[in-house]
Design an enzyme around this catalytic site. Structure first.
Site, PDB file in Angstrom:
ATOM      1  N   ALA A  73     -41.213 -81.046  38.289  1.00 24.99           N
ATOM      2  CA  ALA A  73     -41.980 -82.068  37.510  1.00 24.99           C
ATOM      3  C   ALA A  73     -41.442 -82.086  35.963  1.00 24.99           C
ATOM      4  CB  ALA A  73     -43.686 -81.824  37.554  1.00 24.99           C
ATOM      5  N   ALA A  74     -41.707 -80.897  35.352  1.00 20.62           N
ATOM      6  CA  ALA A  74     -40.948 -80.801  33.918  1.00 20.62           C
ATOM      7  C   ALA A  74     -39.923 -81.558  33.652  1.00 20.62           C
ATOM      8  CB  ALA A  74     -41.270 -79.143  33.479  1.00 20.62           C
ATOM      9  N   LYS A  75     -38.992 -81.406  34.670  1.00 15.91           N
ATOM     10  CA  LYS A  75     -37.515 -81.716  34.369  1.00 15.91           C
ATOM     11  C   LYS A  75     -37.568 -83.257  34.747  1.00 15.91           C
ATOM     12  CE  LYS A  75     -35.033 -78.111  33.550  1.00 15.91           C
ATOM     13  NZ  LYS A  75     -34.562 -77.796  32.333  1.00 15.91           N
ATOM     14  N   TYR A  95     -41.834 -76.956  37.866  1.00 19.02           N
ATOM     15  CA  TYR A  95     -40.564 -76.869  37.291  1.00 19.02           C
ATOM     16  C   TYR A  95     -39.773 -78.137  37.388  1.00 19.02           C
ATOM     17  CZ  TYR A  95     -35.458 -76.041  36.860  1.00 19.02           C
ATOM     18  OH  TYR A  95     -34.239 -76.106  36.306  1.00 19.02           O
ATOM     19  N   SER A 117     -32.545 -81.264  35.738  1.00 20.83           N
ATOM     20  CA  SER A 117     -32.143 -80.784  36.896  1.00 20.83           C
ATOM     21  C   SER A 117     -32.304 -81.466  37.892  1.00 20.83           C
ATOM     22  CB  SER A 117     -33.100 -79.474  37.167  1.00 20.83           C
ATOM     23  OG  SER A 117     -33.060 -78.925  38.455  1.00 20.83           O
ATOM     24  N   ASN A 157     -30.944 -77.226  26.097  1.00 20.00           N
ATOM     25  CA  ASN A 157     -30.831 -76.457  27.384  1.00 20.00           C
ATOM     26  C   ASN A 157     -31.632 -75.348  27.639  1.00 20.00           C
ATOM     27  OD1 ASN A 157     -28.412 -75.193  29.108  1.00 20.00           O
ATOM     28  ND2 ASN A 157     -29.175 -73.451  27.607  1.00 20.00           N
ATOM     29  N   GLY A 200     -30.912 -71.822  23.743  1.00 21.65           N
ATOM     30  CA  GLY A 200     -30.754 -71.089  24.838  1.00 21.65           C
ATOM     31  C   GLY A 200     -29.139 -70.886  25.101  1.00 21.65           C
ATOM     32  N   ILE A 234     -26.073 -74.000  39.779  1.00 22.99           N
ATOM     33  CA  ILE A 234     -24.995 -73.691  39.014  1.00 22.99           C
ATOM     34  C   ILE A 234     -24.987 -72.108  39.158  1.00 22.99           C
ATOM     35  CG2 ILE A 234     -24.115 -73.463  36.791  1.00 22.99           C
ATOM     36  CD1 ILE A 234     -24.148 -76.501  37.709  1.00 22.99           C
TER      37      ILE A 234
END
Ligand SMILES: NC(=O)c1ccc[n+]([C@@H]2O[C@H](COP(=O)([O-])OP(=O)(O)OC[C@H]3O[C@@H](n4cnc5c(N)ncnc54)[C@H](OP(=O)(O)O)[C@@H]3O)[C@@H](O)[C@H]2O)c1
Length: 239
Positions: A145-147, A143, A133, A78, A9, A176
């Site tokens: 939960a994934a991080k 989101y 994150s 990333n 990414g 950011i």
């Protein structure tokens, strides 16, 4: 000697700043992404090599390997983002399942697959850095939960790679600015709230995150592994 660095990414936002940082240090940098145009333009600007790849797709990862050198010193996972920003609210359980899995795929499975694909190529003494994150500690639905899962999965990864002197860590940014992350979903009110939450009174920049990644990949950080380094201006203090 120049190191081989892969930034997934790496065509926009945080990934671009990370790739730019390594390129400016004279490293050989490879950047990936799904959209050919913006990826190639970004790579050309910083003298990196662009390889189109969807990191959730095992077949695309097999093709990526054919474009990479035999040895990779630094892998930066990333690629990702909150896929809920691209979908509407789920209207039934099947849509909810699809949307939930999309975030797990984009942010957790993608990093695991990429690391697995490259495992044998990672150079002794090298570094793997994932971009997590603040949401992994504070919420954020599928989101977050994934991080959070990314940081937990990284513990075993650090254990597995440690014998080869390879470190594995997570850099967890707060808000950011100047990336495509929020799409068009960030209202002025929400932005003000995110900045107010910080101790330093400003949003983070992609360069702030790049500095942390560069440190974890540097000779100074060879005894730091299995950790999460928070880059959030004090918005989520840890002890
Ligand atoms: N900005 C923030 O406030 C913030 C805060 C915490 C964490 N993060 C994390 O930081 C990372 C970078 O995000 P960003 O803020 O720089 O946003 P961004 O500008 O949207 O960057 C994400 C990059 O990842 C690529 N990408 C996404 N999914 C991919 C996939 N499956 N395969 C290959 N490439 C993929 C995108 O390119 P294509 O669309 O062309 O594939 C894009 O270049 C993400 O993991 C994000 O979750 C961001």
């Amino acid at each position: 000697m120049a190191r081989n660095v892969l930034v997934t990414g790496g065509g926009t936002g945080i990934g671009y700043a990370i790739a730019q940082h390594f390129a400016e240090q004279g490293e050989t940098v490879f950047v990936t992404g799904r959209r050919t145009g913006p990826l190639k333009e970004a790579a050309d600007r910083i003298g990196a090599r662009a390889v189109v790849c969807d990191h959730t797709d095992p077949e695309a990862l097999a093709r990526l390997l054919t474009e990479l050198p035999e040895s990779v010193d630094v892998l930066v996972n990333n690629a990702g983002g909150n896929t809920d920003f691209d979908t509407g609210a789920a209207s039934d359980l099947a849509s909810y399942a699809r949307d939930f899995r999309a975030n797990l795929d984009a942010n957790l499975v993608s990093a695991a697959l990429t690391t697995k694909a490259l495992e044998e190529r990672l150079a002794a003494g090298g570094a793997v850095v994932h971009i997590g994150s603040i949401a992994g500690n504070r919420g954020g639905g599928s989101y977050g939960a994934a991080k959070a899962g990314l940081a937990t999965w990284n513990i075993d990864l650090a254990g597995a790679l440690g014998a080869r002197g390879i470190t594995a860590n997570v850099v967890a940014p707060g808000y950011i600015a100047d990336t495509e992350f929020f799409r068009d979903r960030l209202t002025d009110e929400r932005r003000t709230q995110l900045v107010t939450e910080t101790a330093v009174g400003r949003p983070g920049s992609p360069a702030d995150v790049a500095g942390a990644v560069a440190f974890l990949a540097s000779p100074a950080a060879r005894h730091i592994t299995g950790q999460v380094l928070h880059v959030n201006g004090g918005a989520h203090p840890t002890r």
